[in-house]
Design a protein around this motif. Structure first.
Motif, PDB file in Angstrom:
ATOM      1  N   PHE A  96      62.574  13.673  68.423  1.00  0.00           N
ATOM      2  CA  PHE A  96      63.325  14.974  68.227  1.00  0.00           C
ATOM      3  C   PHE A  96      62.960  15.597  67.070  1.00  0.00           C
ATOM      4  N   ALA A  97      63.214  16.715  66.785  1.00  0.00           N
ATOM      5  CA  ALA A  97      62.870  17.344  65.559  1.00  0.00           C
ATOM      6  C   ALA A  97      63.676  18.665  65.654  1.00  0.00           C
ATOM      7  N   TRP A  98      63.880  18.979  64.203  1.00  0.00           N
ATOM      8  CA  TRP A  98      64.719  20.503  64.259  1.00  0.00           C
ATOM      9  C   TRP A  98      63.823  21.458  63.503  1.00  0.00           C
ATOM     10  N   VAL A  99      64.068  22.782  63.627  1.00  0.00           N
ATOM     11  CA  VAL A  99      63.567  23.898  63.137  1.00  0.00           C
ATOM     12  C   VAL A  99      64.367  24.695  62.198  1.00  0.00           C
ATOM     13  N   ASP A 100      64.086  25.127  61.008  1.00  0.00           N
ATOM     14  CA  ASP A 100      64.803  26.030  60.151  1.00  0.00           C
ATOM     15  C   ASP A 100      64.816  27.259  60.379  1.00  0.00           C
ATOM     16  N   THR A 101      65.982  28.086  60.563  1.00  0.00           N
ATOM     17  CA  THR A 101      66.103  29.492  60.803  1.00  0.00           C
ATOM     18  C   THR A 101      66.613  30.155  59.721  1.00  0.00           C
ATOM     19  N   ASP A 102      66.686  29.617  58.554  1.00  0.00           N
ATOM     20  CA  ASP A 102      67.738  30.372  57.652  1.00  0.00           C
ATOM     21  C   ASP A 102      66.986  31.580  57.199  1.00  0.00           C
ATOM     22  N   ASP A 103      65.665  31.762  56.783  1.00  0.00           N
ATOM     23  CA  ASP A 103      65.035  32.829  56.439  1.00  0.00           C
ATOM     24  C   ASP A 103      64.657  33.773  57.465  1.00  0.00           C
ATOM     25  N   LEU A 104      65.057  33.621  58.750  1.00  0.00           N
ATOM     26  CA  LEU A 104      64.748  34.666  59.824  1.00  0.00           C
ATOM     27  C   LEU A 104      65.509  35.533  60.166  1.00  0.00           C
ATOM     28  N   ASN A 105      66.905  35.508  59.496  1.00  0.00           N
ATOM     29  CA  ASN A 105      67.771  36.720  60.103  1.00  0.00           C
ATOM     30  C   ASN A 105      67.929  37.768  58.784  1.00  0.00           C
ATOM     31  N   ASP A 106      66.866  38.003  58.343  1.00  0.00           N
ATOM     32  CA  ASP A 106      66.947  39.294  57.347  1.00  0.00           C
ATOM     33  C   ASP A 106      65.873  40.307  57.679  1.00  0.00           C
ATOM     34  N   GLY A 107      66.029  41.535  57.566  1.00  0.00           N
ATOM     35  CA  GLY A 107      64.657  42.486  57.759  1.00  0.00           C
ATOM     36  C   GLY A 107      65.513  43.450  58.759  1.00  0.00           C
ATOM     37  N   LEU A 108      64.344  43.946  59.514  1.00  0.00           N
ATOM     38  CA  LEU A 108      64.394  44.792  60.405  1.00  0.00           C
ATOM     39  C   LEU A 108      64.950  44.053  61.956  1.00  0.00           C
ATOM     40  N   ASN A 109      65.868  44.556  62.480  1.00  0.00           N
ATOM     41  CA  ASN A 109      65.839  43.759  64.005  1.00  0.00           C
ATOM     42  C   ASN A 109      65.070  44.802  65.012  1.00  0.00           C
ATOM     43  N   ARG A 110      65.326  44.495  66.464  1.00  0.00           N
ATOM     44  CA  ARG A 110      64.249  44.972  67.319  1.00  0.00           C
ATOM     45  C   ARG A 110      64.785  46.537  67.420  1.00  0.00           C
ATOM     46  N   GLN A 111      65.936  46.871  67.055  1.00  0.00           N
ATOM     47  CA  GLN A 111      66.335  48.023  66.966  1.00  0.00           C
ATOM     48  C   GLN A 111      66.142  49.054  66.101  1.00  0.00           C
ATOM     49  N   ASN A 170      71.397  37.928  56.435  1.00  0.00           N
ATOM     50  CA  ASN A 170      72.072  36.812  56.953  1.00  0.00           C
ATOM     51  C   ASN A 170      72.988  37.292  58.294  1.00  0.00           C
ATOM     52  N   ASP A 171      72.109  37.712  59.389  1.00  0.00           N
ATOM     53  CA  ASP A 171      72.923  38.099  60.491  1.00  0.00           C
ATOM     54  C   ASP A 171      73.041  37.220  61.527  1.00  0.00           C
ATOM     55  N   LEU A 172      74.010  37.367  62.384  1.00  0.00           N
ATOM     56  CA  LEU A 172      73.982  36.299  63.645  1.00  0.00           C
ATOM     57  C   LEU A 172      72.691  36.288  64.414  1.00  0.00           C
ATOM     58  N   HIS A 173      72.007  37.182  64.659  1.00  0.00           N
ATOM     59  CA  HIS A 173      70.927  37.215  65.217  1.00  0.00           C
ATOM     60  C   HIS A 173      69.633  37.206  64.470  1.00  0.00           C
ATOM     61  N   LEU A 174      68.570  37.084  64.695  1.00  0.00           N
ATOM     62  CA  LEU A 174      67.359  37.241  63.897  1.00  0.00           C
ATOM     63  C   LEU A 174      66.883  38.486  63.785  1.00  0.00           C
ATOM     64  N   SER A 175      65.813  38.724  62.941  1.00  0.00           N
ATOM     65  CA  SER A 175      65.039  40.023  62.867  1.00  0.00           C
ATOM     66  C   SER A 175      63.761  39.950  63.841  1.00  0.00           C
ATOM     67  N   ALA A 176      63.028  41.083  63.953  1.00  0.00           N
ATOM     68  CA  ALA A 176      61.976  41.269  64.967  1.00  0.00           C
ATOM     69  C   ALA A 176      61.160  40.153  64.625  1.00  0.00           C
ATOM     70  N   GLN A 177      60.605  40.330  63.287  1.00  0.00           N
ATOM     71  CA  GLN A 177      59.759  39.339  62.484  1.00  0.00           C
ATOM     72  C   GLN A 177      60.239  37.979  62.709  1.00  0.00           C
ATOM     73  N   GLY A 178      61.363  37.604  62.429  1.00  0.00           N
ATOM     74  CA  GLY A 178      62.379  36.458  62.820  1.00  0.00           C
ATOM     75  C   GLY A 178      61.806  35.804  63.986  1.00  0.00           C
ATOM     76  N   TYR A 179      61.961  36.338  65.152  1.00  0.00           N
ATOM     77  CA  TYR A 179      61.980  35.889  66.325  1.00  0.00           C
ATOM     78  C   TYR A 179      60.336  35.580  66.512  1.00  0.00           C
ATOM     79  N   TYR A 180      59.437  36.467  65.791  1.00  0.00           N
ATOM     80  CA  TYR A 180      58.076  35.927  66.140  1.00  0.00           C
ATOM     81  C   TYR A 180      57.853  34.644  65.138  1.00  0.00           C
ATOM     82  N   ILE A 181      58.260  34.423  64.143  1.00  0.00           N
ATOM     83  CA  ILE A 181      58.174  33.267  63.470  1.00  0.00           C
ATOM     84  C   ILE A 181      58.742  32.290  64.011  1.00  0.00           C
ATOM     85  N   LEU A 182      60.059  32.363  64.564  1.00  0.00           N
ATOM     86  CA  LEU A 182      60.673  31.206  65.340  1.00  0.00           C
ATOM     87  C   LEU A 182      59.619  30.565  66.566  1.00  0.00           C
TER      88      LEU A 182
END
Length: 236
Positions: A188-203, A209-221
């Motif tokens: 098992f392993a876990w992945v950090d997402t704390d830095d992925l919910n800032d910036g521009l979303n897909r819209q 610090n959004d509930l959902h990730l930014s466009a770049q955040g999804y790419y990095i995830l």
């Protein structure tokens, strides 16, 4: 001359033995969860990374994710920790399993990795008391249903959206459980997402610090999930 030929013969023998012992079959990656998995586009970064590692012909990726859904839509034996009469309804798991079985017909499978990004709904509903058992149970459920003992498990930890537990009362508890489960098993392993919910979303909207990730955040995830999965496969 004989010494050189002897060395060459030994190298050839080592190569032949290594080739003969090399496991055969494809690497199956199962991506599931709620909205932040739904928002991930595997073709952007996850698939290119695992294909670069194992070869496109050796990779099968199945994604089945639905926004806003609790883990009881996947885990068959979920029990309501608040005793309010809510029942498990694992129809999304049935859908996932159907997709997986369709994708692997006639295929020899070498490894299976479950990649999971979910927990927001359970944090909102205050169901942390049942989440650890459900998370471990979901993995065991897949092991049994696919009849494949050594399934790797990559868990995306909830982001820093609500560290004060103001809107989602069990937010930090679910985060802690995800890490605890990930650290309980060498597969098992876990992945950090704390830095992925800032910036521009897909819209194109600026988020922080959004509930959902930014466009770049999804790419990095996608990249982080792939890297974590590759590490588990290579180290086990």
């Amino acid at each position: 001359m004989e010494n050189i030929l002897s060395k060459i013969a030994k190298l050839i023998l080592i190569f032949l033995v290594a080739t003969a012992c090399r496991p055969e079959g494809k690497h199956l990656f199962i991506l599931s969860g709620q909205s932040n998995m739904e928002g991930l586009i595997p073709e952007e970064s996850f698939i290119p990374k695992v294909e670069a590692e194992f070869g496109a012909e050796n990779v099968i990726v199945v994604k089945s994710a639905y926004g806003g859904q609790p883990i009881r839509r996947w885990f068959k034996d979920w029990k309501d920790p608040l005793e309010m009469g809510i029942q498990a309804q694992p129809d999304l798991y049935d859908t996932l399993l159907s997709k997986v079985n369709s994708a692997i017909i006639g295929q020899k499978i070498q490894t299976i990795t479950l990649v999971w990004m979910q927990g927001e709904r359970d944090a909102r509903e205050g169901h942390a008391d049942e989440y650890e058992r459900s998370l471990v149970g979901l993995h065991g459920q897949l092991v049994e249903d696919l009849d494949f003992e050594n399934i790797n498990f990559v868990i995306g930890r909830l982001s820093d959206f609500d560290l004060e537990n103001a809107r989602y009362p069990h937010w930090t508890r679910i985060r802690d459980i995800q890490v605890q489960v990930a650290q309980s098993n060498g597969k098992f392993a876990w992945v950090d997402t704390d830095d992925l919910n800032d910036g521009l979303n897909r819209q194109g909207k600026e988020i922080q610090n959004d509930l959902h990730l930014s466009a770049q955040g999804y790419y990095i995830l996608g990249e982080r999930f792939a890297e974590s999965a590759i590490h588990l496969i290579r180290s086990n």
